[in-house]
Design a protein around this motif. Structure first.
Motif, PDB file in Angstrom:
ATOM      1  N   THR A  46       0.832  -1.209   0.000  1.00  0.00           N
ATOM      2  CA  THR A  46       0.000   0.000   0.000  1.00  0.00           C
ATOM      3  C   THR A  46       0.864   1.256   0.000  1.00  0.00           C
ATOM      4  O   THR A  46       0.531   2.251  -0.663  1.00  0.00           O
ATOM      5  N   GLN A  96     -10.384   0.633  -1.253  1.00  0.00           N
ATOM      6  CA  GLN A  96     -10.987  -0.549  -0.636  1.00  0.00           C
ATOM      7  C   GLN A  96     -12.349  -0.200  -0.037  1.00  0.00           C
ATOM      8  O   GLN A  96     -13.328  -0.915  -0.224  1.00  0.00           O
ATOM      9  N   ASP A 176      -6.817  -0.402  -4.682  1.00  0.00           N
ATOM     10  CA  ASP A 176      -6.326  -0.823  -3.364  1.00  0.00           C
ATOM     11  C   ASP A 176      -7.327  -1.805  -2.755  1.00  0.00           C
ATOM     12  O   ASP A 176      -8.388  -1.402  -2.290  1.00  0.00           O
ATOM     13  N   GLU A 177      -6.996  -3.103  -2.824  1.00  0.00           N
ATOM     14  CA  GLU A 177      -7.885  -4.152  -2.284  1.00  0.00           C
ATOM     15  C   GLU A 177      -9.332  -3.936  -2.759  1.00  0.00           C
ATOM     16  O   GLU A 177     -10.246  -3.755  -1.944  1.00  0.00           O
ATOM     17  N   GLY A 180     -11.922  -6.122  -1.078  1.00  0.00           N
ATOM     18  CA  GLY A 180     -11.812  -6.320   0.365  1.00  0.00           C
ATOM     19  C   GLY A 180     -13.094  -5.930   1.083  1.00  0.00           C
ATOM     20  O   GLY A 180     -13.752  -4.958   0.722  1.00  0.00           O
ATOM     21  N   THR A 209      -3.360  -6.291  -3.592  1.00  0.00           N
ATOM     22  CA  THR A 209      -4.250  -7.261  -2.962  1.00  0.00           C
ATOM     23  C   THR A 209      -3.457  -8.267  -2.151  1.00  0.00           C
ATOM     24  O   THR A 209      -2.293  -8.537  -2.452  1.00  0.00           O
ATOM     25  N   HIS A 210      -4.092  -8.810  -1.112  1.00  0.00           N
ATOM     26  CA  HIS A 210      -3.480  -9.923  -0.384  1.00  0.00           C
ATOM     27  C   HIS A 210      -4.077 -11.241  -0.882  1.00  0.00           C
ATOM     28  O   HIS A 210      -3.660 -12.316  -0.467  1.00  0.00           O
ATOM     29  N   ASP A 211      -5.051 -11.153  -1.789  1.00  0.00           N
ATOM     30  CA  ASP A 211      -5.807 -12.312  -2.262  1.00  0.00           C
ATOM     31  C   ASP A 211      -5.235 -12.787  -3.603  1.00  0.00           C
ATOM     32  O   ASP A 211      -5.386 -12.117  -4.629  1.00  0.00           O
TER      33      ASP A 211
END
Length: 258
Positions: A46, A96, A176-177, A180, A209-211
């Motif tokens: 981020t 997000q 950004d995400e 989410g 993303t963390h996904d």
């Protein structure tokens, strides 16, 4: 098709006092390319996105952007007014939390129309018809054009934020995400919509993303970050199917075990 990138990032670093945000990040982004930046919370992804989109000033390094006339500009040597104009016209930023990217107390149509007015459209009829068209593209009925976003569900708000960002025909979108905080079924619809729009419009995008499933669905190329550093980069399918860095292997195997 141009043979030049759209964005050039060179040795970008950001420190918050003594604490590292990101260190020595270098890459090119090409027109129409979607780059996913993945990593766990605190990896620096981020921070990197905020530096690239001029929301944060880096500690060192540079970011250059190729303007529509073909000239290259250093983003941090532009005036504040020039950067703001770029963000209203050539760029989009999908937050997000859609409330961060929308004006919650004006109508859905006005949220989309404001972006058009920022690029000089003053014809009310044109603005409204374009807003109706874009709401339908993001699966929001035209009967909701005069409703405020605070009456919308989370998924509808996110789709409205996407319409607001894409209506000006940007060349580069930061996300950004983007899925989410949404229910899994809502995420799936939103991702499908995003993928279609990005492909149809030929957008370049940087998606944080963390996904890993989101990264696989949306991006052609992936950058994996850990503790502020890029530990692996490559074509998305290659990175996910044949991860080389131990940290990437751990990320991929943890998903498989869920």
């Amino acid at each position: 098709m141009t043979d030049e990138p759209l964005l050039r990032v060179s040795a970008l670093s950001k420190y918050y006092g003594a604490r590292l945000g990101c260190e020595d990040v270098t890459f090119d982004l090409w027109p129409g390319e979607v780059l996913a930046v993945v990593g766990e919370s605190g990896s620096g992804k981020t921070t990197l996105l905020n530096c690239l989109s001029t929301r944060l000033t880096p500690s060192s390094g540079g970011v250059s952007y190729r303007m529509r006339d073909g000239s290259w500009r250093d983003l941090y040597r532009m005036s504040e007014a020039e950067r703001r104009f770029l963000m209203r016209t050539d760029w989009g930023f999908v937050h997000q939390n859609p409330a961060d990217g929308l004006r919650m107390t004006v109508s859905a149509g006005a949220n989309v129309g404001e972006r058009l007015m920022a690029i000089g459209d003053r014809h009310y009829g044109n603005i409204r018809s374009t807003a109706v068209d874009w709401l339908s593209r993001v699966e929001i009925g035209k009967d909701r054009i005069d409703d405020e976003p605070r009456s919308f569900s989370g998924g509808m708000r996110q789709r409205l934020q996407i319409a607001r960002n894409l209506v000006t025909g940007p060349r580069l979108v930061f996300m950004d995400e983007p899925t989410g905080g949404l229910d899994v079924s809502v995420q799936a619809r939103l991702l499908d919509l995003l993928r279609g729009l990005v492909t149809d419009l030929g957008l370049a995008a940087i998606v944080v993303t963390h996904d890993l499933a989101v990264a696989r669905l949306l991006s052609q190329r992936m950058m994996v970050m850990k503790d502020g550093y890029v530990v692996e980069t490559g074509l998305t399918d290659r990175v996910l199917d044949d991860p080389r860095a131990p940290y990437t292997q751990l990320l991929v195997s943890s998903i498989l075990q869920v």
